[in-house]
Design an enzyme around this catalytic site. Structure first.
Site, PDB file in Angstrom:
ATOM      1  N   TYR A 152       0.818  -1.210   0.000  1.00 44.74           N
ATOM      2  CA  TYR A 152       0.000   0.000   0.000  1.00 44.74           C
ATOM      3  C   TYR A 152       0.854   1.264   0.000  1.00 44.74           C
ATOM      4  CZ  TYR A 152      -4.671  -1.963   0.856  1.00 44.74           C
ATOM      5  OH  TYR A 152      -5.882  -2.591   0.746  1.00 44.74           O
ATOM      6  N   LYS A 183       3.011 -15.361   2.467  1.00 44.69           N
ATOM      7  CA  LYS A 183       3.218 -16.090   1.209  1.00 44.69           C
ATOM      8  C   LYS A 183       4.712 -16.368   1.122  1.00 44.69           C
ATOM      9  CE  LYS A 183       1.697 -17.746  -2.747  1.00 44.69           C
ATOM     10  NZ  LYS A 183       0.781 -18.906  -2.841  1.00 44.69           N
ATOM     11  N   ASP A 243      -3.102 -18.323   0.553  1.00 48.55           N
ATOM     12  CA  ASP A 243      -4.126 -18.999  -0.260  1.00 48.55           C
ATOM     13  C   ASP A 243      -4.823 -20.083   0.567  1.00 48.55           C
ATOM     14  OD1 ASP A 243      -1.662 -20.283  -0.265  1.00 48.55           O
ATOM     15  OD2 ASP A 243      -1.775 -20.957  -2.340  1.00 48.55           O
ATOM     16  N   ASP A 245      -6.467  -6.966   4.106  1.00 52.56           N
ATOM     17  CA  ASP A 245      -7.581  -6.299   3.431  1.00 52.56           C
ATOM     18  C   ASP A 245      -8.495  -7.349   2.805  1.00 52.56           C
ATOM     19  OD1 ASP A 245      -9.085  -4.198   2.215  1.00 52.56           O
ATOM     20  OD2 ASP A 245      -8.055  -4.647   0.328  1.00 52.56           O
ATOM     21  N   ASP A 294     -12.489  -8.970   4.299  1.00 56.68           N
ATOM     22  CA  ASP A 294     -13.763  -8.966   3.564  1.00 56.68           C
ATOM     23  C   ASP A 294     -14.326 -10.384   3.480  1.00 56.68           C
ATOM     24  OD1 ASP A 294     -13.521  -6.221   3.033  1.00 56.68           O
ATOM     25  OD2 ASP A 294     -14.321  -6.463   1.000  1.00 56.68           O
TER      26      ASP A 294
HETATM   27  C1  IPM Z   1     -10.408  -1.225   3.980  1.00 54.24           C
HETATM   28  C2  IPM Z   1     -10.637  -0.603   2.622  1.00 54.24           C
HETATM   29  C3  IPM Z   1      -9.462   0.292   2.287  1.00 54.24           C
HETATM   30  C4  IPM Z   1      -8.221  -0.560   2.261  1.00 54.24           C
HETATM   31  C5  IPM Z   1      -9.609   1.085   0.975  1.00 54.24           C
HETATM   32  C6  IPM Z   1     -10.882   1.878   0.929  1.00 54.24           C
HETATM   33  C7  IPM Z   1      -8.413   1.941   0.684  1.00 54.24           C
HETATM   34  O1  IPM Z   1     -10.836  -1.586   1.671  1.00 54.24           O
HETATM   35  O2  IPM Z   1     -10.270  -0.471   4.961  1.00 54.24           O
HETATM   36  O3  IPM Z   1     -10.376  -2.447   4.068  1.00 54.24           O
HETATM   37  O4  IPM Z   1      -7.908  -1.179   1.248  1.00 54.24           O
HETATM   38  O5  IPM Z   1      -7.514  -0.595   3.284  1.00 54.24           O
HETATM   39 MG    MG Z   2     -10.956  -3.549   2.448  1.00 55.67          MG
END
Ligand code: IPM
Ligand code: MG
Length: 341
Positions: free
Chosen positions: A137, A179, A212, A236, A240
């Site tokens: 990042y 990884k 993975d 990240d 999710d």
């Molecule tokens: C998160 C989001 C952010 C990230 C984006 C919006 C930059 O997806 O906080 O998980 O990738 O960190």
């Molecule tokens: Mg995110």
């Protein structure tokens, strides 16, 4: 003296879920709120997603509460145009928030709202500890007409401090995700985590899992995990994925903490432009983020628990927003939680 909370409603559903959250906090104590534009809203007003004034205000505060940033209006592939996400990254970096905590604990009332079968998710209670200010990042970026690159780099110091956060947060086991069969940063990661473990946390079980495989295990047997420790981008993606265990990403809160100074608290979901302005956004991840703010940001643990149990009771009583398969809008959801506070 009242705690000073800087509020950043941001974009999309952000301005819809922030007001009920402040209402909730007002019921719990004496807080002073200072609102600032952020993300796309700040680009429209000031040409940049995070102004120096907003960053300075956040630094002066006791805690920062952020709703969401971004939207199609500001989506661009032009490297010279400002993007809302730059505000978020600037704030994480500017406040030194290297530790991102994302707890994933499906509530019994929502077991059947998850796309995963109840038997699979029942009893899951895990924490994703994501490194937040390093890795790909923040590494050097290059771009020409026909090529582009993003550098992923980590120092042992950056790895050690996030690993310490994970070992301290773990009840019994840390699953460090990397990884290491491909990436040099991952091999350093593995070495530093192992050394810290041997030196300071031998009582905690440590396993190394390739990313993975971790992605697979997360949906195949989420109960396997206690604390997942991982670098910025893997965290990240995995967070999710882990969100779906709770039924909806609309349920997941997060805390971003540094070594000193204010923490930042935000729901994991984004600005959800597809449903913005309709009054149907699920405010529960935002409420639960406010609970994390109370607990981790202001050391108000019993107030935090009050919010969490109010959310749980409202769901037990049948509250379901559209993302959870129901028909309750933001206002109804907020009312239900307040009634249970
Ligand atoms: C998160 C989001 C952010 C990230 C984006 C919006 C930059 O997806 O906080 O998980 O990738 O960190
Ligand atoms: Mg995110």
């Amino acid at each position: 003296m009242a705690h000073l909370i800087v509020t950043l409603p941001g974009d999309g559903i952000g301005p819809e879920i922030m007001p009920p959250t402040l209402e909730l906090l007002r019921r719990l104590g004496d807080f002073e709120f200072e609102e600032h534009l952020f993300g796309g809203a700040s680009i429209d007003a000031h040409g940049t997603a995070l102004t120096d004034e907003t960053l300075a205000a956040c630094r002066r505060s006791d805690a920062v509460l952020l709703a969401a940033v971004g939207g199609p209006k500001w989506d661009t592939t032009d490297p010279h145009k400002p993007r809302p996400e730059q505000g978020l990254l600037g704030l994480r970096r500017g406040l030194g928030l290297y530790a991102n905590l994302r707890p994933v604990k499906p509530l019994p009332a929502l077991y059947d709202a998850s796309p995963l079968r109840r038997e699979r998710i029942e009893g899951t209670d895990l924490l994703v500890v994501r490194e937040l200010t390093g890795g790909i990042y923040f590494g050097e970026k290059t771009r020409t007409e026909t090529s582009a690159s993003d550098l992923c780099s980590y120092t042992s110091e950056e790895i050690e401090r996030i690993a310490r956060t994970a070992f301290e947060a773990a009840r019994s086991k840390v699953s460090s995700v990397d990884k290491a069969n491909v990436l040099e940063t991952s091999r350093l990661w593995r070495q530093v985590v192992s050394e810290l473990h041997a030196r300071e946390f031998p009582q905690i079980e440590l396993e190394h899992v390739l990313v993975d495989n971790a992605a697979m295990q997360l949906v195949a047997s989420p109960r396997h995990f206690d604390t997942i420790l991982t670098e910025n981008m893997f965290g990240d993606i995995l967070s999710d994925e882990a969100a779906m265990i709770t039924g909806s990403i609309g349920m997941l809160p997060s805390a971003s903490l540094g070594s000193d100074g204010p923490g930042m608290f935000e729901p994991v979901h984004g600005s959800a432009p597809d449903i913005a302005g309709q009054g149907v956004a699920n405010p529960l991840a935002m409420f639960l983020s406010a609970a994390m703010l109370l607990r981790h940001g202001l050391s108000l643990a019993s107030e935090a628990t009050a919010v969490e149990s109010a959310v749980e009771r409202a769901l037990d009583a049948g509250l379901r927003t559209p993302d959870l398969g129901g028909g309750d809008g933001t206002e109804r959801a907020a009312k239900a939680v307040l009634e249970n506070l």
